[in-house]
Design an enzyme around this catalytic site. Structure first.
Site, PDB file in Angstrom:
ATOM      1  N   ARG A 117       0.795  -1.239   0.000  1.00 32.39           N
ATOM      2  CA  ARG A 117       0.000   0.000   0.000  1.00 32.39           C
ATOM      3  C   ARG A 117       0.822   1.280   0.000  1.00 32.39           C
ATOM      4  NH1 ARG A 117      -2.611  -4.012   2.536  1.00 32.39           N
ATOM      5  NH2 ARG A 117      -4.810  -4.248   2.017  1.00 32.39           N
ATOM      6  N   HIS A 142      -0.906  -2.581  -4.618  1.00 33.74           N
ATOM      7  CA  HIS A 142      -0.355  -3.500  -5.617  1.00 33.74           C
ATOM      8  C   HIS A 142      -0.276  -2.928  -7.038  1.00 33.74           C
ATOM      9  CE1 HIS A 142      -0.116  -6.390  -2.512  1.00 33.74           C
ATOM     10  NE2 HIS A 142      -1.288  -6.960  -2.632  1.00 33.74           N
ATOM     11  N   HIS A 215       3.122 -12.799  -5.353  1.00 29.34           N
ATOM     12  CA  HIS A 215       1.950 -12.886  -4.486  1.00 29.34           C
ATOM     13  C   HIS A 215       1.356 -14.299  -4.485  1.00 29.34           C
ATOM     14  CE1 HIS A 215      -1.578 -11.521  -2.342  1.00 29.34           C
ATOM     15  NE2 HIS A 215      -1.148 -10.274  -2.363  1.00 29.34           N
ATOM     16  N   SER A 216       2.218 -15.320  -4.358  1.00 32.41           N
ATOM     17  CA  SER A 216       1.691 -16.693  -4.288  1.00 32.41           C
ATOM     18  C   SER A 216       0.982 -16.940  -2.970  1.00 32.41           C
ATOM     19  CB  SER A 216       2.827 -17.709  -4.436  1.00 32.41           C
ATOM     20  OG  SER A 216       3.215 -17.777  -5.785  1.00 32.41           O
ATOM     21  N   ASP A 281      -1.982  -9.607   8.528  1.00 36.96           N
ATOM     22  CA  ASP A 281      -1.798  -8.934   7.231  1.00 36.96           C
ATOM     23  C   ASP A 281      -0.784  -7.831   7.498  1.00 36.96           C
ATOM     24  OD1 ASP A 281      -2.035  -8.044   4.665  1.00 36.96           O
ATOM     25  OD2 ASP A 281      -4.187  -7.598   4.752  1.00 36.96           O
ATOM     26  N   GLN A 318       5.617  -9.543   3.991  1.00 34.93           N
ATOM     27  CA  GLN A 318       4.210  -9.374   4.347  1.00 34.93           C
ATOM     28  C   GLN A 318       3.646 -10.763   4.586  1.00 34.93           C
ATOM     29  OE1 GLN A 318       2.658  -6.346   4.521  1.00 34.93           O
ATOM     30  NE2 GLN A 318       0.509  -6.904   4.710  1.00 34.93           N
ATOM     31  N   GLU A 346       5.041 -12.488   1.236  1.00 35.04           N
ATOM     32  CA  GLU A 346       5.477 -11.576   0.178  1.00 35.04           C
ATOM     33  C   GLU A 346       6.742 -10.849   0.629  1.00 35.04           C
ATOM     34  OE1 GLU A 346       1.845  -9.119  -0.681  1.00 35.04           O
ATOM     35  OE2 GLU A 346       0.992 -10.705   0.531  1.00 35.04           O
TER      36      GLU A 346
HETATM   37  C1  BGC Z   1      -2.488  -7.500   1.215  1.00 34.57           C
HETATM   38  C2  BGC Z   1      -3.890  -7.839   1.637  1.00 34.57           C
HETATM   39  C3  BGC Z   1      -4.701  -8.004   0.390  1.00 34.57           C
HETATM   40  C4  BGC Z   1      -4.079  -9.091  -0.441  1.00 34.57           C
HETATM   41  C5  BGC Z   1      -4.810  -9.316  -1.741  1.00 34.57           C
HETATM   42  C6  BGC Z   1      -1.942  -8.622   0.407  1.00 34.57           C
HETATM   43  O1  BGC Z   1      -0.666  -8.337  -0.015  1.00 34.57           O
HETATM   44  O2  BGC Z   1      -1.652  -7.213   2.309  1.00 34.57           O
HETATM   45  O3  BGC Z   1      -4.436  -6.827   2.448  1.00 34.57           O
HETATM   46  O4  BGC Z   1      -6.035  -8.309   0.690  1.00 34.57           O
HETATM   47  O5  BGC Z   1      -2.757  -8.757  -0.733  1.00 34.57           O
HETATM   48  O6  BGC Z   1      -4.992  -8.148  -2.403  1.00 34.57           O
END
Ligand code: BGC
Length: 381
Positions: A117, A142, A215-216, A281, A318, A346
């Site tokens: 973010r 993203h 983002h796996s 998260d 993450q 991540e």
């Molecule tokens: C974020 C989540 C999000 C997910 C899918 C993650 O990297 O931290 O908050 O819902 O991605 O978008």
């Protein structure tokens, strides 16, 4: 039972995988022979945006297979045997392109230009303010409305026997509000030690910000009917970055000691998740002190006997427990993907770094060459 020699097991396993693929994906099976290279095969997988989409299959000497699409530079499956030699995929993904065009939440994709973010979709470089789409409540997430995950990348499979494919993408100056023509390359390599190596590189012609990651969503049991809350996790991080209600870091680097965020000693993910509003998260501040490739995570599942180790050059990870998965998306086999059916690790720079001068910088300047590496290593006992 009489034990089979290892190479026979590998051959039987490779035959099994091939037959699984044939039964689930006819489009792939008819085109699979189109172009074959040792270690990598390339199959047509449809078109979007007027561009051809392919599915690459990386196969190592043990018969383990990872499939990668040039749509979003996406890992679509990673099929390996469990402790009973039963193969299944440890990542969420679909058998056909249509699954991805329906915009799942970044399953297996490379996210960028800025993964995670940016508060209110605004940041400054020197005195110039840049504005991004706010696609996640008040914030940018993203890379925007059409980030790297929704682009068709150029792809070059390895020309020798390496199980490797290189994907590249030119993100034009102003795309999604970011400054500078950014050339980004991601190379996936599957080694014979069952490591999936991901190398990122990038360069720009104007100062910009960059945070690329994969983002796996992992479920080591290979079955989304099992929750990941029973997986055991270790994260080598004494600190994390607490967030506000919109998941933007407050700027504080906080000790995990005595909190549900303490994964320095392995524990079940579900053990204290109830005390974390919404589930995990969060960005963990890794203990590693420099940008060398270091082990940061160990994830274990007793059902399958699988262990996933994560190594990275990045300063953060993450840890996301699939909190927003809500049963509205189904696997290609028709199984409902419920909350906590899978989780993400991540590797990254910290969220909202462009607005947090105390965080490691995500600025990329002309003349600089960005490079980062993450390795996911799978083993079974
Ligand atoms: C974020 C989540 C999000 C997910 C899918 C993650 O990297 O931290 O908050 O819902 O991605 O978008």
């Amino acid at each position: 039972m009489k034990k089979l020699p290892l190479f026979s097991v590998a051959i039987i396993f490779a035959i099994f995988i091939t037959s699984c693929n044939n039964s689930t994906n006819n489009q792939t099976s008819t085109t699979e022979k189109m172009e074959t290279k040792a270690g990598v095969t390339k199959a047509a997988w449809g078109t979007t945006d007027g561009k051809e989409v392919f599915l690459f299959t990386l196969t190592n000497a043990k018969g383990v297979q990872v499939k990668i699409s040039n749509y979003g530079a996406t890992i679509t499956s990673w099929v390996s045997p469990d402790k009973n030699n039963k193969p299944s995929s440890i990542v969420l993904g679909f058998d056909s392109l249509s699954g991805y065009l329906a915009k799942p939440p970044y399953f297996g994709a490379v996210v960028g230009r800025y993964g995670n973010r940016i508060a209110k979709g605004k940041f400054k470089i020197d005195k110039t303010e840049y504005t991004l789409a706010t696609n996640n409540g008040p914030n940018a997430l993203h890379g925007g409305l059409k980030g790297f995950d929704k682009q068709v990348w150029d792809a070059t499979p390895a020309s020798d026997s390496t199980a490797s494919v290189e994907l590249s993408y030119l993100s034009k100056d102003g795309e999604e509000g970011y400054p500078g023509n950014l050339k980004v390359t991601v190379r996936y390599t599957l080694t014979d030690d069952n490591e999936l190596k991901i190398e990122y590189s990038a360069s720009t012609d104007k100062a910009t910000v960059l945070n690329v990651t994969n983002h796996s969503y992992f479920n080591l049991t290979g079955d989304v009917n099992n929750s990941i809350l029973d997986h055991t996790l270790m994260i080598d991080a004494d600190n994390y970055t607490p967030v506000d209600t919109t998941l933007i870091p407050t700027g504080e680097i906080k000790s995990v000691k005595g909190t549900p965020f303490d994964f320095t000693k392995a524990k079940k993910i579900g053990q204290e998740i109830g005390a974390v509003s919404g589930g995990y998260d969060h960005n963990f501040v890794l203990n590693k002190k420099d940008s060398s490739l270091s082990k940061i995570v160990e994830l274990k599942d007793s059902i399958s006997g699988r262990t996933l180790e994560v190594f990275t050059t990045q300063p953060g990870v993450q840890f996301y427990t699939g909190n927003f998965l809500d049963g509205t998306i189904f696997t290609s086999a028709g199984k409902k993907i419920n909350q906590h059916a899978a989780m993400c690790l991540e590797t990254q720079h910290f969220p909202d770094s462009p607005n947090e001068p105390k965080f490691p910088t995500t600025l990329l300047l002309p003349g600089q060459q960005f490079h980062s590496e993450t390795v996911y290593k799978l083993s079974v006992k």
